[in-house]
Design a protein around this motif. Structure first.
Motif, PDB file in Angstrom:
ATOM      1  N   UNK A  64       0.860  -1.207   0.081  1.00 10.95           N
ATOM      2  CA  UNK A  64      -0.070  -0.075   0.133  1.00 10.95           C
ATOM      3  C   UNK A  64       0.890   1.062   0.014  1.00 10.95           C
ATOM      4  N   UNK A  65       0.407   2.227   0.404  1.00  9.68           N
ATOM      5  CA  UNK A  65       1.146   3.856   0.369  1.00  9.68           C
ATOM      6  C   UNK A  65       1.819   3.856   1.673  1.00  9.68           C
ATOM      7  N   UNK A  66       1.523   2.882   2.607  1.00  7.22           N
ATOM      8  CA  UNK A  66       1.774   2.869   3.987  1.00  7.22           C
ATOM      9  C   UNK A  66       2.775   1.547   4.372  1.00  7.22           C
ATOM     10  N   UNK A  67       2.075   0.485   4.567  1.00  7.22           N
ATOM     11  CA  UNK A  67       2.798  -0.680   4.869  1.00  7.22           C
ATOM     12  C   UNK A  67       2.052  -1.686   4.161  1.00  7.22           C
ATOM     13  N   UNK A  68       2.539  -2.921   4.251  1.00 10.60           N
ATOM     14  CA  UNK A  68       2.149  -4.137   3.276  1.00 10.60           C
ATOM     15  C   UNK A  68       0.562  -4.330   3.838  1.00 10.60           C
ATOM     16  N   UNK A  70      -8.829  14.200   3.362  1.00 11.54           N
ATOM     17  CA  UNK A  70      -8.791  13.132   2.366  1.00 11.54           C
ATOM     18  C   UNK A  70      -7.508  13.349   1.191  1.00 11.54           C
ATOM     19  N   UNK A  71      -7.305  14.672   1.220  1.00 14.05           N
ATOM     20  CA  UNK A  71      -6.270  14.957   0.179  1.00 14.05           C
ATOM     21  C   UNK A  71      -4.758  14.911   0.753  1.00 14.05           C
ATOM     22  N   UNK A  72      -4.881  14.869   1.983  1.00 10.47           N
ATOM     23  CA  UNK A  72      -3.443  14.508   2.590  1.00 10.47           C
ATOM     24  C   UNK A  72      -3.079  13.145   2.388  1.00 10.47           C
ATOM     25  N   UNK A  73      -1.750  12.947   1.963  1.00 12.14           N
ATOM     26  CA  UNK A  73      -1.261  11.460   1.950  1.00 12.14           C
ATOM     27  C   UNK A  73      -1.313  10.884   3.130  1.00 12.14           C
ATOM     28  N   UNK A  74      -1.509   9.614   2.909  1.00 14.24           N
ATOM     29  CA  UNK A  74      -1.502   8.629   3.963  1.00 14.24           C
ATOM     30  C   UNK A  74      -2.447   8.921   5.285  1.00 14.24           C
ATOM     31  N   UNK A  75      -3.410   9.600   4.976  1.00 14.09           N
ATOM     32  CA  UNK A  75      -4.440   9.908   6.004  1.00 14.09           C
ATOM     33  C   UNK A  75      -5.882   9.406   5.692  1.00 14.09           C
ATOM     34  N   UNK A  76      -6.187   8.480   6.640  1.00 14.47           N
ATOM     35  CA  UNK A  76      -7.699   7.841   6.388  1.00 14.47           C
ATOM     36  C   UNK A  76      -8.498   8.605   7.357  1.00 14.47           C
ATOM     37  N   UNK A  77      -9.919   8.718   6.858  1.00 12.22           N
ATOM     38  CA  UNK A  77     -10.968   9.642   7.438  1.00 12.22           C
ATOM     39  C   UNK A  77     -12.188   8.795   7.461  1.00 12.22           C
ATOM     40  N   UNK A  78     -12.704   8.799   8.756  1.00 15.77           N
ATOM     41  CA  UNK A  78     -14.036   8.223   8.807  1.00 15.77           C
ATOM     42  C   UNK A  78     -15.170   9.052   8.227  1.00 15.77           C
ATOM     43  N   UNK A  79     -15.772   8.650   7.123  1.00 18.03           N
ATOM     44  CA  UNK A  79     -16.930   9.301   6.255  1.00 18.03           C
ATOM     45  C   UNK A  79     -18.183   8.450   6.555  1.00 18.03           C
ATOM     46  N   UNK A  80     -19.120   8.957   7.124  1.00 23.35           N
ATOM     47  CA  UNK A  80     -20.356   8.425   7.506  1.00 23.35           C
ATOM     48  C   UNK A  80     -19.826   6.692   7.792  1.00 23.35           C
ATOM     49  N   UNK A 134      -9.391   6.013   2.512  1.00 23.86           N
ATOM     50  CA  UNK A 134      -8.378   6.833   2.277  1.00 23.86           C
ATOM     51  C   UNK A 134      -8.086   6.855   0.757  1.00 23.86           C
ATOM     52  N   UNK A 135      -7.681   8.108   0.252  1.00 31.35           N
ATOM     53  CA  UNK A 135      -7.591   8.247  -1.208  1.00 31.35           C
ATOM     54  C   UNK A 135      -6.202   8.194  -1.536  1.00 31.35           C
ATOM     55  N   UNK A 136      -5.892   7.432  -2.742  1.00 33.41           N
ATOM     56  CA  UNK A 136      -4.576   7.110  -3.176  1.00 33.41           C
ATOM     57  C   UNK A 136      -4.797   7.703  -4.518  1.00 33.41           C
ATOM     58  N   UNK A 137      -3.995   8.893  -4.723  1.00 33.88           N
ATOM     59  CA  UNK A 137      -4.247   9.630  -5.744  1.00 33.88           C
ATOM     60  C   UNK A 137      -3.183   9.661  -7.093  1.00 33.88           C
ATOM     61  N   UNK A 160      -2.728   8.535  15.270  1.00 35.87           N
ATOM     62  CA  UNK A 160      -1.495   9.298  14.746  1.00 35.87           C
ATOM     63  C   UNK A 160      -0.935   8.125  13.834  1.00 35.87           C
ATOM     64  N   UNK A 161      -0.352   8.862  12.796  1.00 36.42           N
ATOM     65  CA  UNK A 161       0.577   7.760  11.783  1.00 36.42           C
ATOM     66  C   UNK A 161       1.515   8.599  10.700  1.00 36.42           C
ATOM     67  N   UNK A 162       1.397   7.979   9.512  1.00 39.79           N
ATOM     68  CA  UNK A 162       2.417   8.415   8.721  1.00 39.79           C
ATOM     69  C   UNK A 162       1.776   9.600   8.096  1.00 39.79           C
ATOM     70  N   UNK A 163       0.501   9.982   8.147  1.00 44.50           N
ATOM     71  CA  UNK A 163      -0.168  11.124   7.486  1.00 44.50           C
ATOM     72  C   UNK A 163       0.036  12.358   8.165  1.00 44.50           C
ATOM     73  N   UNK A 164      -0.627  12.275   9.411  1.00 42.63           N
ATOM     74  CA  UNK A 164      -0.507  13.576  10.329  1.00 42.63           C
ATOM     75  C   UNK A 164      -0.313  12.955  11.733  1.00 42.63           C
ATOM     76  N   UNK A 165       0.099  13.814  12.578  1.00 42.72           N
ATOM     77  CA  UNK A 165       0.162  13.465  13.875  1.00 42.72           C
ATOM     78  C   UNK A 165      -0.225  14.318  15.021  1.00 42.72           C
ATOM     79  N   UNK A 166      -0.014  13.938  16.079  1.00 37.52           N
ATOM     80  CA  UNK A 166      -0.401  14.907  17.393  1.00 37.52           C
ATOM     81  C   UNK A 166       0.250  16.102  17.462  1.00 37.52           C
ATOM     82  N   UNK A 167       1.266  15.923  17.091  1.00 35.66           N
ATOM     83  CA  UNK A 167       2.425  17.312  17.069  1.00 35.66           C
ATOM     84  C   UNK A 167       1.928  18.463  16.587  1.00 35.66           C
TER      85      UNK A 167
END
Length: 182
Positions: free
Chosen positions: A26-30, A82-92, A97-100, A175-182
């Protein structure tokens, strides 16, 4: 065990659309995944990993339009995230996650369906780091492996918006490779 080369996109897409389960980069891990709308295939993924039947799995999609087609309307805040890389969003209620771009976008476009993305490992164990390791870990399962490259091995970020507040408040669930708490 069936093995695909990563450039065999049409063959992989056909296999997925017929209910096949794949181990793939995937764009992050296997990941281990399947046609997200095929409940039999989704159950195969959960069984292979040893995940509970009620576990939610992230869907990968190739575009914002595909997200709206499968999950309904999204807010401007959700779209920006969703347009941020490696970020999953709960929608409804569904994590997506969008892979562009890249190989995975081409696969998703060829599949024409959401693809389940969950880490390729037995539940509670470390994530695999190569397709060869995937062959060993899932040797007894009815899965195919897509040959691919080594990955950084950092899971995607997972966020959800609280729309009861104005403006909507973001909650970082993982938190992960897309955004973090920092």
């Amino acid at each position: 065990m069936k093995i695909f080369r990563h450039h065999e996109i049409k063959k992989i897409a056909d296999y997925v659309k017929q209910g096949g389960v794949i181990i793939y980069p995937t764009d992050t891990v296997w990941g281990i995944g399947c046609h997200a709308l095929n409940q039999d295939a989704v159950q195969k993924v959960k069984l292979a990993k040893g995940k509970p039947n009620d576990a939610q799995l992230i869907w990968l999609l190739p575009s914002i339009n595909a997200v709206m087609l499968h999950c309904g309307q999204i807010t401007p805040e959700e779209k920006r995230m969703l347009l941020k890389k490696r970020t999953s969003v709960i929608i409804n209620g569904q994590a997506v996650r969008v892979i562009r771009s890249g190989w995975l976008n081409r696969l998703l476009t060829a599949c024409k369906v959401p693809l389940v993305a969950t880490s390729a490992n037995l539940h509670g164990q470390p994530v695999i780091t190569s397709w060869r390791q995937g062959m060993m870990v899932f040797a007894e399962q009815d899965v195919a492996v897509v040959r691919g490259r080594k990955l950084k091995q950092v899971a995607s970020s997972l966020v959800q918006f609280d729309h009861s507040q104005v403006p909507a408040q973001i909650k970082i669930l993982r938190p992960g490779s897309g955004i973090s708490i920092d």
